[in-house]
Design an enzyme around this catalytic site. Structure first.
Site, PDB file in Angstrom:
ATOM      1  N   SER A  89      12.304 -46.934  18.965  1.00  0.00           N
ATOM      2  CA  SER A  89      11.559 -48.179  18.780  1.00  0.00           C
ATOM      3  C   SER A  89      12.110 -48.936  17.584  1.00  0.00           C
ATOM      4  O   SER A  89      13.036 -48.478  16.909  1.00  0.00           O
ATOM      5  CB  SER A  89      10.067 -47.884  18.570  1.00  0.00           C
ATOM      6  OG  SER A  89       9.857 -47.276  17.307  1.00  0.00           O
ATOM      7  N   SER A  91      10.354 -49.735  14.780  1.00  0.00           N
ATOM      8  CA  SER A  91       9.451 -49.642  13.629  1.00  0.00           C
ATOM      9  C   SER A  91      10.185 -49.457  12.305  1.00  0.00           C
ATOM     10  O   SER A  91       9.601 -49.684  11.249  1.00  0.00           O
ATOM     11  CB  SER A  91       8.455 -48.497  13.827  1.00  0.00           C
ATOM     12  OG  SER A  91       9.101 -47.239  13.738  1.00  0.00           O
ATOM     13  N   SER A 259       4.700 -51.387  12.949  1.00  0.00           N
ATOM     14  CA  SER A 259       4.844 -49.966  12.646  1.00  0.00           C
ATOM     15  C   SER A 259       3.473 -49.304  12.590  1.00  0.00           C
ATOM     16  O   SER A 259       2.602 -49.716  11.815  1.00  0.00           O
ATOM     17  CB  SER A 259       5.567 -49.764  11.312  1.00  0.00           C
ATOM     18  OG  SER A 259       5.605 -48.394  10.962  1.00  0.00           O
TER      19      SER A 259
END
Length: 311
Positions: A89, A91, A259
């Site tokens: 991802s 984040s 996040s």
């Protein structure tokens, strides 16, 4: 307990090693005796085909002997030295991107057994600014990667997109990693650019965060509202303030508005630590659009410029 793959590797190593060991001490000597008797009955040396017919080695033993050294080496390397991970991802953008493949130093925070993950040897403690992989405290089947912001005893405030740290100092010590003891230190921010990254239609601001000992870049979405209603509420503190418990750590993602980190669920216990992210060994682009003939998991390019040590 460790992940299924780690358990599988350990069981495969033990199983193949046990088969090889039992054969080596119990059955291999008997096969050698049969071969010696056959060799004594003839004056010509026996060739391999004849030996295989006289004292055939079971297929399971042959397989165990061939895979045991390789599997044992992989298990030791992956369990105690380095383990590969893929960043799934955004984040940790801009430090780590979706499609980065990293190596995590498993021994950085201690040697743990690969199945139950109990501490065997103490090696070191996380430092402020480390990018660490850990078992998600709310579901330990999942691995998370974030940056260590707060150490045990620290007080952390994240308010209006600004980080403040009140360090836990030893008695009589005036400073710790350039943070003044006894007060909240405002962590410096300097704008790098405003147009390098986007989240949907919105531009993200890239800033350099002057975290002591680990200056790094972060991303902020200036148009996004702070999700304080989702923040983890610690007893006795304000909603955007946290005091890190003993043997625990407070972590945050570098992509601050995208996040799921300690602000939402609390702290990472020491026993959940997996290791320190230290190296990007491969990085792929995945730019297959909706009209592409290729599935989304097929890479469209290699980002060679990203390979190297993680800052």
């Amino acid at each position: 307990m460790a992940g299924y793959f780690s358990v599988f590797l350990v069981l495969l190593t033990l199983g193949s090693g046990l088969i090889w060991l039992i054969d080596h001490y119990m059955f291999a000597p008997k096969r050698k005796e049969r071969i010696a008797l056959a060799q004594g009955a003839t004056q010509t040396p026996l060739d391999d085909d004849v030996i295989a017919q006289i004292a055939p080695e079971p297929a399971i033993v042959e397989g165990a002997k061939s895979i045991f050294p390789m599997i044992a080496a992989i298990t030791i390397f992956r369990s105690f030295i380095f383990e590969p991970f893929q960043i799934p991802s955004g984040s940790m953008m801009p430090t780590l991107l979706d499609g980065d493949f990293i190596l995590v130093q498993k021994y950085a925070y201690g040697i743990k057994d690969p199945v139950w993950r109990s501490q065997m040897i103490e090696v070191g403690e996380p430092e402020r600014g480390d990018i660490t992989v850990f078992k998600f405290p709310l579901d330990e089947r999942i691995d998370f990667i974030k940056r260590v912001i707060g150490l045990p005893g620290d007080s952390i405030v994240y308010r209006n997109r600004q980080l403040f740290i009140k360090p836990n100092c030893e008695a009589g010590k005036e400073r710790t990693d350039n943070l003044v003891c006894g007060e909240y230190n405002k962590i410096g921010l300097d704008i790098v650019n405003r147009d390098e990254f986007m989240q949907g239609p919105m531009h993200l601001v890239r800033l350099t965060e002057d975290l002591p000992g680990a200056q790094h870049d972060i991303l902020i979405n200036p148009q996004a509202l702070e999700s304080t209603d989702r923040y983890y509420q610690q007893t006795g503190t304000r909603k955007d303030e946290w005091v890190v418990p003993k043997d625990s750590y407070f972590v945050m993602g570098d992509n601050r508005n995208n996040s799921q980190d300690g602000r939402m669920w609390g702290f990472v216990p020491k026993e959940n630590l997996v290791g320190k992210a230290v190296f990007i060994w491969m990085s792929f682009d995945f730019d297959n659009g909706p009209n592409s003939l290729l599935p989304g998991w097929v890479p469209t390019g290699v980002r060679f410029e990203r390979l190297g040590n993680i800052q």
